[in-house]
Design a protein around this motif. Sequence first.
Motif, short mmCIF file in Angstrom:
data_model
loop_
_atom_site.label_atom_id
_atom_site.label_comp_id
_atom_site.label_asym_id
_atom_site.label_seq_id
_atom_site.Cartn_x
_atom_site.Cartn_y
_atom_site.Cartn_z
N SER A 1 0.75 -1.22 -0.15
CA SER A 1 -0.04 -0.19 0.01
C SER A 1 0.96 1.31 -0.07
O SER A 1 2.18 1.11 0.08
CB SER A 1 -0.95 -0.06 1.12
N ARG A 2 0.27 2.40 0.02
CA ARG A 2 0.99 3.79 -0.22
C ARG A 2 1.68 3.79 1.09
O ARG A 2 3.07 4.54 0.91
CB ARG A 2 0.13 4.95 -0.34
N ARG A 3 1.37 3.61 2.43
CA ARG A 3 2.39 3.69 3.38
C ARG A 3 2.38 2.19 4.11
O ARG A 3 2.44 1.97 5.21
CB ARG A 3 1.61 4.51 4.30
N ASP B 1 -5.38 1.10 0.75
CA ASP B 1 -4.46 2.15 0.80
C ASP B 1 -4.93 3.17 1.78
O ASP B 1 -4.02 4.09 2.15
CB ASP B 1 -4.38 2.61 -0.54
#
Length: 214
Positions: free
Chosen positions: A28-30, A108
Amino acid sequence: MVLDLVVIGTAITLGPLHNSAFILLLSSRRGVRQGLAFLLSWLANLITVIAVVVLLTSGQPPARHSAPSTAATAAKLAIGLALVLYGTYRRRRPPRPHGPPRWAARIDNASPVTAAGLAWLLQPWGLVGAGAATAVDANLSTLADWLALTGYCLLATLSLIVMETYTVWAPTAANARLNALRNWVGQHQEQLIVTLALIAGLWLTARSIYELVA
């Protein structure tokens, strides 16, 4: 006790469900932060369960064949039999297609708190309970048993630690290889669940019966 904890910890760390979810979090993004929240929650759950057992026993194993000792062994036997029955049921059940879980599309936007809660939900509580029942025999006046309990918690978290570390140090390579691993796990999920359930279940059943009659 040590050998039982090794078997249980290995079965926990190899579980396909939480490993697949963890790889999704890392993608995911982080991802690193999400993965760290999941990992720490997972480890905290294991430590908390062991700590509760140690507090109840005061760090001293109950006498052999006493009521507490027999109850802990009976609990392991019940968990072992349940795992064998579950593994047998999954093995005989007609194969079903496994699509991505519903929450995967929202991963996300998940917060670290959500990732931590997911770790709690995906923990294999039957095996964690077996580990707790085994920890009843720990004698915390000896360094060896301290190390055994610490090693059990780390072993049960080992797959997550390895994947998190790999993602931190080599994010591009880790993303490609871990997603390939997730695809492989998805294709062999049923076989993995059945194998782990039967091996852990048969081990716990055999050991518990031996402890009850010996």
